[in-house]
Enzyme design. Sequence first.
Site, PDB file in Angstrom:
ATOM      1  N   THR A   1       0.789  -1.229   0.000  1.00 46.13           N
ATOM      2  CA  THR A   1       0.000   0.000   0.000  1.00 46.13           C
ATOM      3  C   THR A   1       0.826   1.287   0.000  1.00 46.13           C
ATOM      4  O   THR A   1       1.820   1.373   0.714  1.00 46.13           O
ATOM      5  CB  THR A   1      -0.793   0.020   1.325  1.00 46.13           C
ATOM      6  OG1 THR A   1      -1.294  -1.263   1.578  1.00 46.13           O
ATOM      7  CG2 THR A   1      -1.864   1.051   1.314  1.00 46.13           C
ATOM      8  N   ARG A  29     -10.841 -10.749  -2.386  1.00 45.80           N
ATOM      9  CA  ARG A  29     -10.226 -10.513  -1.074  1.00 45.80           C
ATOM     10  C   ARG A  29     -10.101  -9.008  -0.831  1.00 45.80           C
ATOM     11  O   ARG A  29      -9.725  -8.246  -1.719  1.00 45.80           O
ATOM     12  CB  ARG A  29      -8.850 -11.184  -1.063  1.00 45.80           C
ATOM     13  CG  ARG A  29      -8.000 -10.888   0.169  1.00 45.80           C
ATOM     14  CD  ARG A  29      -7.023  -9.755  -0.070  1.00 45.80           C
ATOM     15  NE  ARG A  29      -6.110  -9.589   1.056  1.00 45.80           N
ATOM     16  CZ  ARG A  29      -5.296  -8.554   1.209  1.00 45.80           C
ATOM     17  NH1 ARG A  29      -5.270  -7.602   0.300  1.00 45.80           N
ATOM     18  NH2 ARG A  29      -4.514  -8.475   2.249  1.00 45.80           N
ATOM     19  N   VAL A  30     -10.435  -8.571   0.368  1.00 44.92           N
ATOM     20  CA  VAL A  30     -10.285  -7.159   0.736  1.00 44.92           C
ATOM     21  C   VAL A  30      -9.275  -7.062   1.873  1.00 44.92           C
ATOM     22  O   VAL A  30      -9.354  -7.821   2.847  1.00 44.92           O
ATOM     23  CB  VAL A  30     -11.633  -6.553   1.167  1.00 44.92           C
ATOM     24  CG1 VAL A  30     -11.453  -5.115   1.638  1.00 44.92           C
ATOM     25  CG2 VAL A  30     -12.630  -6.603   0.014  1.00 44.92           C
ATOM     26  N   GLY A  31      -8.336  -6.150   1.740  1.00 45.02           N
ATOM     27  CA  GLY A  31      -7.310  -5.982   2.766  1.00 45.02           C
ATOM     28  C   GLY A  31      -7.687  -4.907   3.765  1.00 45.02           C
ATOM     29  O   GLY A  31      -8.854  -4.515   3.903  1.00 45.02           O
ATOM     30  N   ASP A  32      -6.690  -4.415   4.470  1.00 46.58           N
ATOM     31  CA  ASP A  32      -6.921  -3.417   5.526  1.00 46.58           C
ATOM     32  C   ASP A  32      -7.179  -2.013   4.983  1.00 46.58           C
ATOM     33  O   ASP A  32      -7.861  -1.204   5.626  1.00 46.58           O
ATOM     34  CB  ASP A  32      -5.688  -3.338   6.439  1.00 46.58           C
ATOM     35  CG  ASP A  32      -4.449  -2.937   5.653  1.00 46.58           C
ATOM     36  OD1 ASP A  32      -4.032  -3.721   4.767  1.00 46.58           O
ATOM     37  OD2 ASP A  32      -3.908  -1.832   5.889  1.00 46.58           O
ATOM     38  N   THR A  83       0.572  -0.042   6.413  1.00 46.04           N
ATOM     39  CA  THR A  83       0.976  -0.790   5.222  1.00 46.04           C
ATOM     40  C   THR A  83       1.468  -2.153   5.683  1.00 46.04           C
ATOM     41  O   THR A  83       2.009  -2.278   6.780  1.00 46.04           O
ATOM     42  CB  THR A  83       2.076  -0.041   4.437  1.00 46.04           C
ATOM     43  OG1 THR A  83       2.578  -0.891   3.397  1.00 46.04           O
ATOM     44  CG2 THR A  83       3.239   0.387   5.319  1.00 46.04           C
ATOM     45  N   GLY A  84       1.261  -3.161   4.845  1.00 43.83           N
ATOM     46  CA  GLY A  84       1.707  -4.502   5.213  1.00 43.83           C
ATOM     47  C   GLY A  84       0.623  -5.530   4.978  1.00 43.83           C
ATOM     48  O   GLY A  84      -0.326  -5.282   4.220  1.00 43.83           O
ATOM     49  N   GLY A  88      -2.499  -7.192   5.123  1.00 46.83           N
ATOM     50  CA  GLY A  88      -3.777  -6.626   5.529  1.00 46.83           C
ATOM     51  C   GLY A  88      -4.524  -7.433   6.569  1.00 46.83           C
ATOM     52  O   GLY A  88      -5.123  -6.874   7.491  1.00 46.83           O
TER      53      GLY A  88
HETATM   54  N1  GLY Z   1      -2.012  -3.610   3.058  1.00 47.00           N
HETATM   55  C1  GLY Z   1      -2.661  -3.890   1.865  1.00 47.00           C
HETATM   56  C2  GLY Z   1      -3.332  -5.157   1.793  1.00 47.00           C
HETATM   57  O1  GLY Z   1      -3.056  -6.060   2.562  1.00 47.00           O
HETATM   58  O2  GLY Z   1      -4.191  -5.295   0.966  1.00 47.00           O
END
Ligand code: GLY
Length: 286
Positions: free
Chosen positions: A171, A198-201, A220-221, A223
């Site tokens: 990110t 899939r949805v991240g953070d 960032t990282g 999610g």
């Molecule tokens: N940090 C972004 C994701 O995991 O999608």
Amino acid sequence: MPNVLLLHGGAGSDNSYTEALNRYANSTSSKKSMDPLDFVVEAVRLMEDDPSFNAGTGSVKRIDGSIQMDAAVMANSQIGSVSAIERVKNPVLVAREVMLQTPHVMITGDGAVKLARALGFSDYDPTTERTETIWKKMVAFFNGRDVELPERYSQYYRYAKIFGFPQQKDTVGAVARVGGKFAAAVSTGGSSPMMRGRVGDSPLPGAGLYAGENGAVVATGIGEEIIRKMMCYDIYTKIGTEPLHEILKNKVEEFGEVLVGAIAVSKDEFASYSNSSMATGESTWP
Ligand code: GLY
């Protein structure tokens, strides 16, 4: 305190990106606005347009070869967020319109694409040669394995580590304090390898970003782990209890070896911390 704009190129980005990020921070901060949202959105837009980063142009592909992106903005107790949006150049601009032009907070998938088109965002393929190569390696690895089994993502992450997928950048994000007010923005192609849908953070307030009257934070990282720990809200609630850098460091260290980082700004400080390389850029002005 001076106004400040702080941006990062994602966990995994190295110092070779610092010069570009400082340039983006400086060109953004030369704008006349006194609205912190304008600064974070413009900074993230510039990073989305830079194919080196995993956001907008240059977003990584999912296992099925599609590109679905997540982005969000938060300022003034308002939130705008898009998830799994496809075929737009700048997801962060759509996220801002969700906040400014709809009664909603989050819009996902084909609904987000429809909204983008209705608002005049044209069809755009964010694929680059780099991300096509990464995807082909992933396909070669997964060939013959049932990758659609609903296993936890951390399984995929372990595959990625063990079999040495090319190091990904994560990110991109920005936080700003302008005229004593705060804003945060993020954008990502996700953490590859990942399933479609899939949805991240990043699009989730409290997890991937948070902004309130005491500051702004973006993460960032990986999610899934960031969501489990509600990373940004947790950092936000600790603002003022100890130096900002210590708050970030302590939080990041809770993640052990899981790739993660954060940047934050408060009323009198700004700081960044990551357990891997993470390029940052900054600009301060009176
Ligand atoms: N940090 C972004 C994701 O995991 O999608």
